[in-house]
Design a protein around this motif. Structure first.
Motif, PDB file in Angstrom:
ATOM      1  N   ALA A   1       0.741  -1.240   0.087  1.00 14.03           N
ATOM      2  CA  ALA A   1       0.044  -0.049   0.108  1.00 14.03           C
ATOM      3  C   ALA A   1       0.808   1.234  -0.154  1.00 14.03           C
ATOM      4  O   ALA A   1       0.570   2.242  -0.658  1.00 14.03           O
ATOM      5  N   ALA A   2       1.949   1.267   0.850  1.00 16.21           N
ATOM      6  CA  ALA A   2       2.894   2.333   0.773  1.00 16.21           C
ATOM      7  C   ALA A   2       3.482   2.638  -0.630  1.00 16.21           C
ATOM      8  O   ALA A   2       3.609   3.792  -1.160  1.00 16.21           O
ATOM      9  N   ASP A   3       3.889   1.579  -1.122  1.00 13.49           N
ATOM     10  CA  ASP A   3       4.452   1.610  -2.528  1.00 13.49           C
ATOM     11  C   ASP A   3       3.475   2.190  -3.608  1.00 13.49           C
ATOM     12  O   ASP A   3       3.810   3.206  -4.497  1.00 13.49           O
ATOM     13  N   TYR A   4       2.272   1.766  -3.610  1.00 17.78           N
ATOM     14  CA  TYR A   4       1.065   2.343  -4.301  1.00 17.78           C
ATOM     15  C   TYR A   4       1.153   3.825  -4.194  1.00 17.78           C
ATOM     16  O   TYR A   4       0.994   4.693  -5.116  1.00 17.78           O
ATOM     17  N   ILE A   5       1.070   4.482  -2.771  1.00 22.35           N
ATOM     18  CA  ILE A   5       1.081   5.734  -2.573  1.00 22.35           C
ATOM     19  C   ILE A   5       2.348   6.436  -3.187  1.00 22.35           C
ATOM     20  O   ILE A   5       2.276   7.608  -3.899  1.00 22.35           O
ATOM     21  N   ASN A   6       3.525   5.753  -2.781  1.00 23.96           N
ATOM     22  CA  ASN A   6       4.841   6.726  -3.156  1.00 23.96           C
ATOM     23  C   ASN A   6       5.073   6.463  -4.769  1.00 23.96           C
ATOM     24  O   ASN A   6       5.558   7.474  -5.201  1.00 23.96           O
ATOM     25  N   ASP A   7       4.352   5.550  -5.441  1.00 24.38           N
ATOM     26  CA  ASP A   7       4.431   5.424  -6.962  1.00 24.38           C
ATOM     27  C   ASP A   7       3.257   6.207  -7.456  1.00 24.38           C
ATOM     28  O   ASP A   7       3.231   6.295  -8.864  1.00 24.38           O
ATOM     29  N   GLY A   8       2.397   6.915  -6.777  1.00 26.94           N
ATOM     30  CA  GLY A   8       1.285   7.634  -7.492  1.00 26.94           C
ATOM     31  C   GLY A   8       0.423   6.773  -7.925  1.00 26.94           C
ATOM     32  O   GLY A   8      -0.613   7.192  -8.841  1.00 26.94           O
ATOM     33  N   LEU A   9       0.191   5.512  -7.701  1.00 28.70           N
ATOM     34  CA  LEU A   9      -0.861   4.648  -8.030  1.00 28.70           C
ATOM     35  C   LEU A   9      -2.129   4.840  -7.088  1.00 28.70           C
ATOM     36  O   LEU A   9      -3.128   4.387  -7.763  1.00 28.70           O
ATOM     37  N   ALA A  10      -1.948   5.340  -5.965  1.00 27.45           N
ATOM     38  CA  ALA A  10      -3.124   5.515  -5.085  1.00 27.45           C
ATOM     39  C   ALA A  10      -2.782   6.817  -4.365  1.00 27.45           C
ATOM     40  O   ALA A  10      -1.562   7.120  -4.256  1.00 27.45           O
ATOM     41  N   GLU A  11      -3.774   7.374  -3.876  1.00 31.00           N
ATOM     42  CA  GLU A  11      -3.541   8.648  -2.824  1.00 31.00           C
ATOM     43  C   GLU A  11      -4.257   7.937  -1.407  1.00 31.00           C
ATOM     44  O   GLU A  11      -5.094   7.077  -1.358  1.00 31.00           O
ATOM     45  N   TRP A  12      -3.926   8.859  -0.421  1.00 32.23           N
ATOM     46  CA  TRP A  12      -4.551   8.557   0.884  1.00 32.23           C
ATOM     47  C   TRP A  12      -6.041   8.587   0.695  1.00 32.23           C
ATOM     48  O   TRP A  12      -6.532   7.944   1.465  1.00 32.23           O
ATOM     49  N   ILE A  13      -6.533   9.705   0.101  1.00 34.28           N
ATOM     50  CA  ILE A  13      -8.228   9.676   0.113  1.00 34.28           C
ATOM     51  C   ILE A  13      -8.706   8.352  -0.633  1.00 34.28           C
ATOM     52  O   ILE A  13      -9.911   8.218  -0.427  1.00 34.28           O
ATOM     53  N   ASP A  14      -7.945   7.738  -1.589  1.00 32.06           N
ATOM     54  CA  ASP A  14      -8.652   6.407  -1.941  1.00 32.06           C
ATOM     55  C   ASP A  14      -8.667   5.581  -1.181  1.00 32.06           C
ATOM     56  O   ASP A  14      -9.708   4.640  -0.915  1.00 32.06           O
ATOM     57  N   TYR A  15      -7.771   5.192  -0.001  1.00 31.46           N
ATOM     58  CA  TYR A  15      -8.008   4.355   1.021  1.00 31.46           C
ATOM     59  C   TYR A  15      -9.136   4.719   2.056  1.00 31.46           C
ATOM     60  O   TYR A  15      -9.776   4.168   2.736  1.00 31.46           O
ATOM     61  N   VAL A  16      -9.125   6.009   2.192  1.00 34.52           N
ATOM     62  CA  VAL A  16     -10.049   6.553   3.292  1.00 34.52           C
ATOM     63  C   VAL A  16     -11.260   6.203   2.607  1.00 34.52           C
ATOM     64  O   VAL A  16     -12.398   5.973   3.488  1.00 34.52           O
ATOM     65  N   ASP A  17     -11.456   6.765   1.663  1.00 39.53           N
ATOM     66  CA  ASP A  17     -12.861   6.449   0.930  1.00 39.53           C
ATOM     67  C   ASP A  17     -13.408   5.143   0.867  1.00 39.53           C
ATOM     68  O   ASP A  17     -14.358   4.468   1.154  1.00 39.53           O
ATOM     69  N   ALA A  18     -12.369   4.225   0.575  1.00 42.38           N
ATOM     70  CA  ALA A  18     -12.643   2.683   0.375  1.00 42.38           C
ATOM     71  C   ALA A  18     -13.017   2.132   1.954  1.00 42.38           C
ATOM     72  O   ALA A  18     -13.961   1.409   1.860  1.00 42.38           O
ATOM     73  N   ILE A  19     -12.175   2.465   2.875  1.00 38.27           N
ATOM     74  CA  ILE A  19     -12.482   2.120   4.305  1.00 38.27           C
ATOM     75  C   ILE A  19     -13.946   2.234   4.835  1.00 38.27           C
ATOM     76  O   ILE A  19     -14.497   2.039   5.148  1.00 38.27           O
ATOM     77  N   LYS A  20     -14.212   3.846   4.320  1.00 36.94           N
ATOM     78  CA  LYS A  20     -15.631   4.446   4.764  1.00 36.94           C
ATOM     79  C   LYS A  20     -16.863   3.520   3.969  1.00 36.94           C
ATOM     80  O   LYS A  20     -17.688   3.187   4.660  1.00 36.94           O
ATOM     81  N   GLU A  21     -16.589   3.160   2.738  1.00 34.18           N
ATOM     82  CA  GLU A  21     -17.493   2.615   1.881  1.00 34.18           C
ATOM     83  C   GLU A  21     -17.750   1.046   2.380  1.00 34.18           C
ATOM     84  O   GLU A  21     -18.796   0.763   2.509  1.00 34.18           O
ATOM     85  N   GLU A  22     -16.574   0.388   2.409  1.00 30.63           N
ATOM     86  CA  GLU A  22     -16.519  -0.948   2.645  1.00 30.63           C
ATOM     87  C   GLU A  22     -16.827  -1.285   4.237  1.00 30.63           C
ATOM     88  O   GLU A  22     -17.422  -2.512   4.522  1.00 30.63           O
ATOM     89  N   LEU A  23     -16.247  -0.423   5.127  1.00 25.91           N
ATOM     90  CA  LEU A  23     -16.227  -0.827   6.427  1.00 25.91           C
ATOM     91  C   LEU A  23     -17.183   0.020   7.403  1.00 25.91           C
ATOM     92  O   LEU A  23     -17.349  -0.235   8.489  1.00 25.91           O
ATOM     93  N   GLY A  24     -17.672   1.231   6.744  1.00 27.65           N
ATOM     94  CA  GLY A  24     -18.306   1.973   7.600  1.00 27.65           C
ATOM     95  C   GLY A  24     -17.324   2.792   8.551  1.00 27.65           C
ATOM     96  O   GLY A  24     -18.057   3.512   9.464  1.00 27.65           O
ATOM     97  N   ILE A  25     -15.976   2.944   8.513  1.00 27.37           N
ATOM     98  CA  ILE A  25     -15.321   3.440   9.352  1.00 27.37           C
ATOM     99  C   ILE A  25     -14.764   4.825   8.544  1.00 27.37           C
ATOM    100  O   ILE A  25     -14.482   4.847   7.743  1.00 27.37           O
ATOM    101  N   VAL A  26     -15.040   5.992   9.415  1.00 26.97           N
ATOM    102  CA  VAL A  26     -15.033   7.104   8.859  1.00 26.97           C
ATOM    103  C   VAL A  26     -13.428   7.678   9.393  1.00 26.97           C
ATOM    104  O   VAL A  26     -13.184   7.618  10.789  1.00 26.97           O
ATOM    105  N   LEU A  27     -12.502   7.959   8.834  1.00 22.34           N
ATOM    106  CA  LEU A  27     -11.215   8.255   8.752  1.00 22.34           C
ATOM    107  C   LEU A  27     -10.812   9.671   8.343  1.00 22.34           C
ATOM    108  O   LEU A  27     -11.460  10.024   7.292  1.00 22.34           O
ATOM    109  N   LYS A  28      -9.779  10.181   8.856  1.00 23.40           N
ATOM    110  CA  LYS A  28      -9.314  11.784   8.415  1.00 23.40           C
ATOM    111  C   LYS A  28      -8.329  11.393   7.385  1.00 23.40           C
ATOM    112  O   LYS A  28      -7.267  10.621   7.770  1.00 23.40           O
TER     113      LYS A  28
END
Length: 126
Positions: free
Chosen positions: A95-122
């Protein structure tokens, strides 16, 4: 009168920083610096380049501490053994490599966690 001097000194420091950034990296570097400060809300007398260098050790300590605590909790509270803890660590690295390589951003993980788990993160940096 003292506040005026502080303001003037701050303004002069800002201009000096801008001059150094442009001298080292051109106007594009200054534009990136302004964007970085606007997005992160980090305001400092250090340029991003200098800030990155100064904070490298802090980042390493935080990352190491996060991994240590995470693995300890997974083992102690959830019974994860060596294999599952290693899979967790491999997943963190991926996951860190994805962010470092520009393949994902923090907001992608935050949104997926909210959608799939119902956990709201900053989102980091907000």
């Amino acid at each position: 009168m003292n506040k005026m001097r502080e303001y003037e000194r701050g303004r002069e420091d800002g201009l000096d920083l801008a001059r150094r950034i442009v001298k080292q990296g051109g106007i594009e570097a200054l534009e990136q610096e302004c964007k970085f400060r606007g997005v992160t809300g980090i305001h400092t007398s250090l340029a991003v380049k200098d800030l990155d260098k100064a904070s490298e050790k802090i980042k390493e300590v935080i990352a190491d501490s996060f991994v240590i605590l995470s693995i300890a909790v997974l083992h102690d509270d959830f019974g994860f053994g060596e294999k599952r803890c290693q899979r967790f660590r491999n997943g963190l690295d991926r996951a860190a490599d994805y962010i470092n390589d520009g393949l994902a951003e923090w907001i992608d993980y935050v949104d997926a966690i909210k959608e799939e788990l119902g956990i709201v993160l900053k989102n980091p940096g907000e």
